[in-house]
Motif scaffolding. Structure first.
Motif, PDB file in Angstrom:
ATOM      1  N   TRP A  34       9.731 -12.670  -2.147  1.00 23.21           N
ATOM      2  CA  TRP A  34       8.333 -13.036  -1.942  1.00 23.21           C
ATOM      3  C   TRP A  34       7.753 -12.743  -0.567  1.00 23.21           C
ATOM      4  N   LYS A  35       8.560 -12.514   0.445  1.00 23.61           N
ATOM      5  CA  LYS A  35       8.035 -12.400   1.812  1.00 23.61           C
ATOM      6  C   LYS A  35       7.000 -11.290   1.951  1.00 23.61           C
ATOM      7  N   LEU A  36       7.313 -10.117   1.477  1.00 23.63           N
ATOM      8  CA  LEU A  36       6.374  -9.009   1.612  1.00 23.63           C
ATOM      9  C   LEU A  36       5.109  -9.261   0.790  1.00 23.63           C
ATOM     10  N   SER A  37       5.266  -9.897  -0.333  1.00 25.25           N
ATOM     11  CA  SER A  37       4.118 -10.230  -1.174  1.00 25.25           C
ATOM     12  C   SER A  37       3.200 -11.239  -0.466  1.00 25.25           C
ATOM     13  N   ILE A  38       3.805 -12.227   0.165  1.00 23.31           N
ATOM     14  CA  ILE A  38       3.026 -13.222   0.924  1.00 23.31           C
ATOM     15  C   ILE A  38       2.332 -12.549   2.097  1.00 23.31           C
ATOM     16  N   LEU A  39       3.087 -11.762   2.849  1.00 24.02           N
ATOM     17  CA  LEU A  39       2.529 -11.073   4.015  1.00 24.02           C
ATOM     18  C   LEU A  39       1.375 -10.156   3.636  1.00 24.02           C
ATOM     19  N   SER A  40       1.539  -9.406   2.571  1.00 23.14           N
ATOM     20  CA  SER A  40       0.485  -8.465   2.180  1.00 23.14           C
ATOM     21  C   SER A  40      -0.797  -9.193   1.811  1.00 23.14           C
ATOM     22  N   ARG A 101       1.501  -3.797   8.088  1.00 22.27           N
ATOM     23  CA  ARG A 101       0.512  -3.470   7.051  1.00 22.27           C
ATOM     24  C   ARG A 101       0.656  -2.036   6.546  1.00 22.27           C
ATOM     25  N   ASP A 102       0.907  -1.096   7.449  1.00 21.29           N
ATOM     26  CA  ASP A 102       1.093   0.292   7.004  1.00 21.29           C
ATOM     27  C   ASP A 102       2.283   0.411   6.060  1.00 21.29           C
ATOM     28  N   LEU A 103       3.358  -0.298   6.387  1.00 18.09           N
ATOM     29  CA  LEU A 103       4.536  -0.305   5.519  1.00 18.09           C
ATOM     30  C   LEU A 103       4.185  -0.888   4.151  1.00 18.09           C
ATOM     31  N   SER A 104       3.479  -1.997   4.159  1.00 17.70           N
ATOM     32  CA  SER A 104       3.056  -2.640   2.915  1.00 17.70           C
ATOM     33  C   SER A 104       2.171  -1.704   2.090  1.00 17.70           C
ATOM     34  N   ASP A 105       1.243  -1.026   2.757  1.00 18.23           N
ATOM     35  CA  ASP A 105       0.359  -0.083   2.061  1.00 18.23           C
ATOM     36  C   ASP A 105       1.157   1.078   1.461  1.00 18.23           C
ATOM     37  N   LYS A 106       2.151   1.576   2.197  1.00 24.40           N
ATOM     38  CA  LYS A 106       2.979   2.677   1.695  1.00 24.40           C
ATOM     39  C   LYS A 106       3.796   2.236   0.481  1.00 24.40           C
ATOM     40  N   ILE A 107       4.336   1.024   0.544  1.00 24.01           N
ATOM     41  CA  ILE A 107       5.103   0.504  -0.593  1.00 24.01           C
ATOM     42  C   ILE A 107       4.189   0.358  -1.806  1.00 24.01           C
ATOM     43  N   ALA A 108       2.967  -0.138  -1.576  1.00 20.17           N
ATOM     44  CA  ALA A 108       2.008  -0.282  -2.679  1.00 20.17           C
ATOM     45  C   ALA A 108       1.645   1.077  -3.269  1.00 20.17           C
ATOM     46  N   GLU A 109       1.427   2.048  -2.395  1.00 18.49           N
ATOM     47  CA  GLU A 109       1.097   3.403  -2.847  1.00 18.49           C
ATOM     48  C   GLU A 109       2.229   3.983  -3.706  1.00 18.49           C
ATOM     49  N   TRP A 110       3.468   3.818  -3.231  1.00 18.59           N
ATOM     50  CA  TRP A 110       4.615   4.294  -3.988  1.00 18.59           C
ATOM     51  C   TRP A 110       4.702   3.561  -5.333  1.00 18.59           C
ATOM     52  N   GLY A 111       4.466   2.254  -5.316  1.00 20.10           N
ATOM     53  CA  GLY A 111       4.520   1.462  -6.542  1.00 20.10           C
ATOM     54  C   GLY A 111       3.501   1.921  -7.574  1.00 20.10           C
ATOM     55  N   LEU A 112       2.293   2.253  -7.114  1.00 25.75           N
ATOM     56  CA  LEU A 112       1.264   2.753  -8.029  1.00 25.75           C
ATOM     57  C   LEU A 112       1.679   4.096  -8.632  1.00 25.75           C
TER      58      LEU A 112
END
Length: 127
Positions: A34-40, A101-112
């Motif tokens: 959950w940590k990255l989800s909370i942070l994002s 945030r950039d890391l979170s955005d990249k992970i989200a982009e990859w996930g999409l």
């Protein structure tokens, strides 16, 4: 057997080890489901405990409390207690936490992209 590469355009074995250790450190800090989800979420707006709990469906209060405490201890979020009666607690991402945030955005982009890939493979298999 020589493990050191001889191609000067490639990183050295020691450079690779440094990066691997840095990745391990990052993964340790952000470990858990959950940590990255909370942070994002907190990157977009400050939230109260109950908002976070309601926003992340299967997350339990006990786990949320633990994750918030870990994130605060590591300086990634700020816990702000208001002077109201009863006190209100709001969590926001710190400047240091915002550096993820950039890391979170990249992970989200990859996930999409991954989700689209999976959907496409299911569509092809239906033919």
């Amino acid at each position: 057997m020589n493990l050191e590469n001889t191609d000067p355009s490639l990183p050295t074995f020691d450079d690779c080890l440094k990066k691997i250790r840095a990745i391990d450190d990052t993964m340790e800090l952000l470990s858990g489901k959950w940590k990255l989800s909370i942070l994002s979420r907190l990157c977009y707006k400050p939230m109260r405990y109950s908002e976070i709990l309601n926003d992340i469906e299967p997350l339990s209060g006990k786990v949320l409390s633990r994750e918030l405490k870990d994130l605060e201890t590591n300086g990634l979020i700020i816990r702000c207690v208001s002077g109201t009666k009863p006190p209100s607690v709001t969590y926001s991402v710190s400047d240091y936490g915002m550096s993820l945030r950039d890391l979170s955005d990249k992970i989200a982009e990859w996930g999409l992209q991954h989700r689209d890939r999976i959907r496409s493979s299911f569509k092809r298999s239906d033919l």
